[in-house]
Write a protein that holds these residues in place. Structure first.
Motif, PDB file in Angstrom:
ATOM      1  N   ASN A 237       0.855  -1.049  -0.121  1.00 14.29           N
ATOM      2  CA  ASN A 237       0.087   0.156   0.003  1.00 14.29           C
ATOM      3  C   ASN A 237       0.898   1.177  -0.102  1.00 14.29           C
ATOM      4  OD1 ASN A 237       0.599   0.902   2.756  1.00 14.29           O
ATOM      5  ND2 ASN A 237      -0.665  -1.013   3.282  1.00 14.29           N
ATOM      6  N   GLY A 238       0.463   2.503  -0.255  1.00 15.58           N
ATOM      7  CA  GLY A 238       0.887   3.875  -0.295  1.00 15.58           C
ATOM      8  C   GLY A 238       1.619   4.013   1.137  1.00 15.58           C
ATOM      9  N   GLU A 239       1.044   3.850   2.290  1.00 19.09           N
ATOM     10  CA  GLU A 239       1.862   4.044   3.486  1.00 19.09           C
ATOM     11  C   GLU A 239       2.994   3.415   3.802  1.00 19.09           C
ATOM     12  OE1 GLU A 239       1.186   6.441   5.718  1.00 19.09           O
ATOM     13  OE2 GLU A 239      -0.833   7.032   5.599  1.00 19.09           O
TER      14      GLU A 239
ATOM     15  N   LEU B  65      -4.724   3.092   1.201  1.00 17.05           N
ATOM     16  CA  LEU B  65      -4.144   3.982   2.334  1.00 17.05           C
ATOM     17  C   LEU B  65      -3.718   5.312   1.218  1.00 17.05           C
ATOM     18  CD1 LEU B  65      -2.500   1.845   4.579  1.00 17.05           C
ATOM     19  CD2 LEU B  65      -4.950   2.653   4.622  1.00 17.05           C
ATOM     20  N   LYS B  66      -2.856   5.015   0.376  1.00 11.12           N
ATOM     21  CA  LYS B  66      -2.367   6.182  -0.245  1.00 11.12           C
ATOM     22  C   LYS B  66      -2.247   5.750  -1.554  1.00 11.12           C
ATOM     23  CE  LYS B  66       0.243   9.126   3.041  1.00 11.12           C
ATOM     24  NZ  LYS B  66      -0.835  10.075   3.156  1.00 11.12           N
ATOM     25  N   SER B  67      -2.772   6.490  -2.872  1.00 13.02           N
ATOM     26  CA  SER B  67      -2.687   6.037  -4.212  1.00 13.02           C
ATOM     27  C   SER B  67      -1.193   6.475  -4.481  1.00 13.02           C
ATOM     28  CB  SER B  67      -3.447   7.058  -4.953  1.00 13.02           C
ATOM     29  OG  SER B  67      -2.917   8.453  -5.121  1.00 13.02           O
TER      30      SER B  67
ATOM     31  N   GLU C 168      -0.275  10.085  -4.820  1.00 12.07           N
ATOM     32  CA  GLU C 168      -0.232  10.714  -3.369  1.00 12.07           C
ATOM     33  C   GLU C 168       1.072  10.561  -2.894  1.00 12.07           C
ATOM     34  OE1 GLU C 168      -4.672  11.049  -1.827  1.00 12.07           O
ATOM     35  OE2 GLU C 168      -3.630   8.996  -1.642  1.00 12.07           O
ATOM     36  N   VAL C 169       1.846   9.423  -3.146  1.00 14.30           N
ATOM     37  CA  VAL C 169       2.925   8.985  -2.666  1.00 14.30           C
ATOM     38  C   VAL C 169       4.063   9.657  -3.332  1.00 14.30           C
ATOM     39  CG1 VAL C 169       4.783   7.120  -2.344  1.00 14.30           C
ATOM     40  CG2 VAL C 169       2.598   6.648  -1.810  1.00 14.30           C
TER      41      VAL C 169
ATOM     42  N   GLU D 212       4.104  13.268  -2.444  1.00  9.38           N
ATOM     43  CA  GLU D 212       4.579  13.597  -0.957  1.00  9.38           C
ATOM     44  C   GLU D 212       6.286  13.452  -1.073  1.00  9.38           C
ATOM     45  OE1 GLU D 212       3.188  11.803   2.682  1.00  9.38           O
ATOM     46  OE2 GLU D 212       1.211  11.808   1.986  1.00  9.38           O
TER      47      GLU D 212
ATOM     48  N   LYS E 111     -12.686  16.362  -2.281  1.00  5.75           N
ATOM     49  CA  LYS E 111     -12.059  15.479  -1.848  1.00  5.75           C
ATOM     50  C   LYS E 111     -12.341  15.323  -0.313  1.00  5.75           C
ATOM     51  CE  LYS E 111      -7.557  16.431  -4.204  1.00  5.75           C
ATOM     52  NZ  LYS E 111      -6.085  17.195  -4.060  1.00  5.75           N
TER      53      LYS E 111
ATOM     54  N   ASP F 145     -13.640  11.934   1.455  1.00  3.83           N
ATOM     55  CA  ASP F 145     -13.387  11.286   2.701  1.00  3.83           C
ATOM     56  C   ASP F 145     -14.598  10.998   3.830  1.00  3.83           C
ATOM     57  OD1 ASP F 145     -10.861  11.251   1.590  1.00  3.83           O
ATOM     58  OD2 ASP F 145     -10.321  13.057   2.664  1.00  3.83           O
TER      59      ASP F 145
END
Length: 200
Positions: free
Chosen positions: A35-37, A59-61, A64-65, A68, A149, A153
Motif C-alpha cells: 500500500n501507499g503508506e 491508504l495512499k495512491s 499521492e506517494v 509527498e 476531496k 473522505d
C-alpha cells in the motif's frame, strides 16, 4: 547496483515483478510494499534509487506517494506503473514530477530498460499516455477540488466548512457548482466522475 522498491497491492503481480527484476544483473529489489503508506516508509528507511508505484493502492495512491516524495525533497526517483491510461492521472503524475509513467502491459525488458534510462536522468513515458493527455481540462477550481476531496473522505458540509474556514452554506454552494460542472446527479456520482477522470 540500482536499488528498487516496488509498491503494488496485488500480491502475485508484486512478487512477479520483484522476481523478474531481480534477475537483472544491475538491479536489486530491496523492498516491496502492498500500500501507499508502506511504500513511503520503505523509501524513507531504505533510501532506494527508484520506487515503482502502482496508482490504485489502499491508504495512499501512487500519485499521492509521488507527490509527498516530491514535496519532502526525496532523492528517490519515481516510476508509475499502471493499467490506467487516464489523462487526468497523467496530468497529476507530471505535476508530481515523476520520472517514468508506464503501462503494465509492457515487457519486463522494457521496464528494466526504462529503469536504467531514468537512472541516467532521462524521463520515460508510454506513448499511449502522452497521446491520451490531450483531453478536456479539469473544470474544477483548487477550492472545489478541496471541497470534493473532503466530501469523498466522508466529511459533512459542517466539517468541511470548519476545515476550510467556510460556512456550511458556502460549502453547499461549492458542491452545487461542482455538480453542474461535472454533470453529476448527486455528490456520489460527482466524486465517481472526478476520480475516473483523475480530477481529484
Amino acid at each position: 547496483m540500482i536499488r528498487i522498491v516496488i509498491a503494488e497491492d496485488q500480491r502475485i503481480l508484486r512478487g512477479a515483478l520483484g522476481t523478474l527484476l531481480s534477475f537483472e544483473e544491475d538491479i536489486s529489489v530491496v523492498g516491496q510494499a502492498e500500500n501507499g503508506e508502506q511504500a513511503l516508509h520503505l523509501v524513507q528507511d531504505l533510501r532506494p534509487d527508484i520506487c515503482i508505484l502502482d496508482i490504485e493502492m489502499p491508504l495512499k495512491s501512487g500519485l499521492e506517494v509521488a507527490d509527498e516524495l516530491q514535496k519532502c525533497g526525496s532523492s528517490c526517483k519515481v516510476i508509475i506503473l499502471t493499467t490506467f491510461a487516464r489523462p487526468g492521472y497523467f496530468e497529476r503524475a507530471i505535476k508530481a514530477k515523476v520520472h517514468g509513467y508506464l503501462l503494465k502491459d509492457g515487457s519486463i525488458d522494457d521496464l528494466a530498460s526504462a529503469i536504467r534510462s531514468v537512472m541516467q536522468g532521462k524521463r520515460e513515458f508510454a506513448a499511449e499516455l502522452i497521446m491520451n493527455s490531450y483531453h478536456e481540462d479539469n473544470p474544477l477550481t483548487e477550492r472545489e477540488r478541496e471541497v470534493l476531496k473532503l466530501s469523498a473522505d466522508g466529511k459533512t458540509a459542517k466539517e468541511i466548512g470548519a476545515e476550510l474556514f467556510l460556512s456550511p452554506g458556502t460549502v453547499r454552494n461549492y458542491m452545487s457548482e461542482i455538480l453542474q460542472k461535472v454533470e453529476g446527479k448527486n455528490k456520489v456520482e460527482a466524486i465517481s466522475i472526478c476520480r475516473e477522470k483523475g480530477w481529484i
